[in-house]
Design a protein around this motif. Structure first.
Motif, PDB file in Angstrom:
ATOM      1  N   ARG A   1      37.269  43.316  34.358  1.00  0.00           N
ATOM      2  CA  ARG A   1      38.363  43.889  35.148  1.00  0.00           C
ATOM      3  C   ARG A   1      38.435  43.165  36.468  1.00  0.00           C
ATOM      4  O   ARG A   1      37.429  42.712  36.999  1.00  0.00           O
ATOM      5  CB  ARG A   1      38.111  45.369  35.381  1.00  0.00           C
ATOM      6  CG  ARG A   1      39.166  46.012  36.280  1.00  0.00           C
ATOM      7  CD  ARG A   1      39.144  47.483  36.221  1.00  0.00           C
ATOM      8  NE  ARG A   1      39.578  47.862  34.873  1.00  0.00           N
ATOM      9  CZ  ARG A   1      39.605  49.093  34.438  1.00  0.00           C
ATOM     10  NH1 ARG A   1      39.220  50.064  35.206  1.00  0.00           N
ATOM     11  NH2 ARG A   1      40.010  49.380  33.235  1.00  0.00           N
ATOM     12  N   ASP A   2      39.654  43.080  37.000  1.00  0.00           N
ATOM     13  CA  ASP A   2      39.807  42.530  38.345  1.00  0.00           C
ATOM     14  C   ASP A   2      40.730  43.408  39.158  1.00  0.00           C
ATOM     15  O   ASP A   2      41.638  44.035  38.632  1.00  0.00           O
ATOM     16  CB  ASP A   2      40.285  41.080  38.321  1.00  0.00           C
ATOM     17  CG  ASP A   2      41.602  40.868  37.590  1.00  0.00           C
ATOM     18  OD1 ASP A   2      41.969  41.709  36.756  1.00  0.00           O
ATOM     19  OD2 ASP A   2      42.256  39.857  37.855  1.00  0.00           O
ATOM     20  N   VAL A   3      40.429  43.471  40.443  1.00  0.00           N
ATOM     21  CA  VAL A   3      41.222  44.250  41.385  1.00  0.00           C
ATOM     22  C   VAL A   3      41.473  43.363  42.588  1.00  0.00           C
ATOM     23  O   VAL A   3      40.536  42.815  43.167  1.00  0.00           O
ATOM     24  CB  VAL A   3      40.479  45.534  41.832  1.00  0.00           C
ATOM     25  CG1 VAL A   3      41.274  46.279  42.890  1.00  0.00           C
ATOM     26  CG2 VAL A   3      40.172  46.415  40.650  1.00  0.00           C
ATOM     27  N   VAL A   4      42.741  43.204  42.937  1.00  0.00           N
ATOM     28  CA  VAL A   4      43.068  42.408  44.116  1.00  0.00           C
ATOM     29  C   VAL A   4      43.985  43.211  45.020  1.00  0.00           C
ATOM     30  O   VAL A   4      44.801  43.999  44.570  1.00  0.00           O
ATOM     31  CB  VAL A   4      43.717  41.053  43.751  1.00  0.00           C
ATOM     32  CG1 VAL A   4      42.749  40.186  42.968  1.00  0.00           C
ATOM     33  CG2 VAL A   4      45.006  41.228  42.991  1.00  0.00           C
ATOM     34  N   SER A   5      43.831  42.988  46.304  1.00  0.00           N
ATOM     35  CA  SER A   5      44.652  43.653  47.305  1.00  0.00           C
ATOM     36  C   SER A   5      45.346  42.574  48.125  1.00  0.00           C
ATOM     37  O   SER A   5      44.695  41.656  48.630  1.00  0.00           O
ATOM     38  CB  SER A   5      43.772  44.517  48.213  1.00  0.00           C
ATOM     39  OG  SER A   5      44.547  45.078  49.256  1.00  0.00           O
ATOM     40  N   VAL A   6      46.657  42.673  48.218  1.00  0.00           N
ATOM     41  CA  VAL A   6      47.438  41.696  48.979  1.00  0.00           C
ATOM     42  C   VAL A   6      48.203  42.414  50.083  1.00  0.00           C
ATOM     43  O   VAL A   6      48.481  43.602  49.984  1.00  0.00           O
ATOM     44  CB  VAL A   6      48.409  40.922  48.065  1.00  0.00           C
ATOM     45  CG1 VAL A   6      47.651  40.107  47.037  1.00  0.00           C
ATOM     46  CG2 VAL A   6      49.394  41.852  47.393  1.00  0.00           C
TER      47      VAL A   6
END
Length: 76
Positions: free
Chosen positions: A52-57
């Motif tokens: 899983r990946d989680v990114v915040s922009v």
């Protein structure tokens, strides 16, 4: 940036020169303006090892990227 720091060599994951044995247990977390491209590259490199990946922009970055793409230049 990711190519020089993250690689799969056979059954070994190399991160900044350190070697790990990925067994479908890799999680990716990132944040910032440039994280979208880096996360996409990491996904391609890690393949099935990525759980899983989680990114915040930053708010509004997607629209800025769309506009830059339409104009043929970099965003922000």
């Amino acid at each position: 940036m990711m190519r020089g720091r993250l690689a799969l060599r056979g059954e070994r994951l190399l991160v900044d020169g350190r070697s790990f044995a990925p067994t479908g247990n890799v999680h990716l977390v990132g944040f910032g303006k440039a994280v979208l491209g880096m996360a996409a590259m990491a996904e391609r490199i890690l393949g099935d090892h990525l759980v899983r990946d989680v990114v915040s922009v930053p708010h509004g970055i997607q629209e800025a990227l769309r506009q830059a793409d339409r104009q043929g230049g970099p965003a922000g």
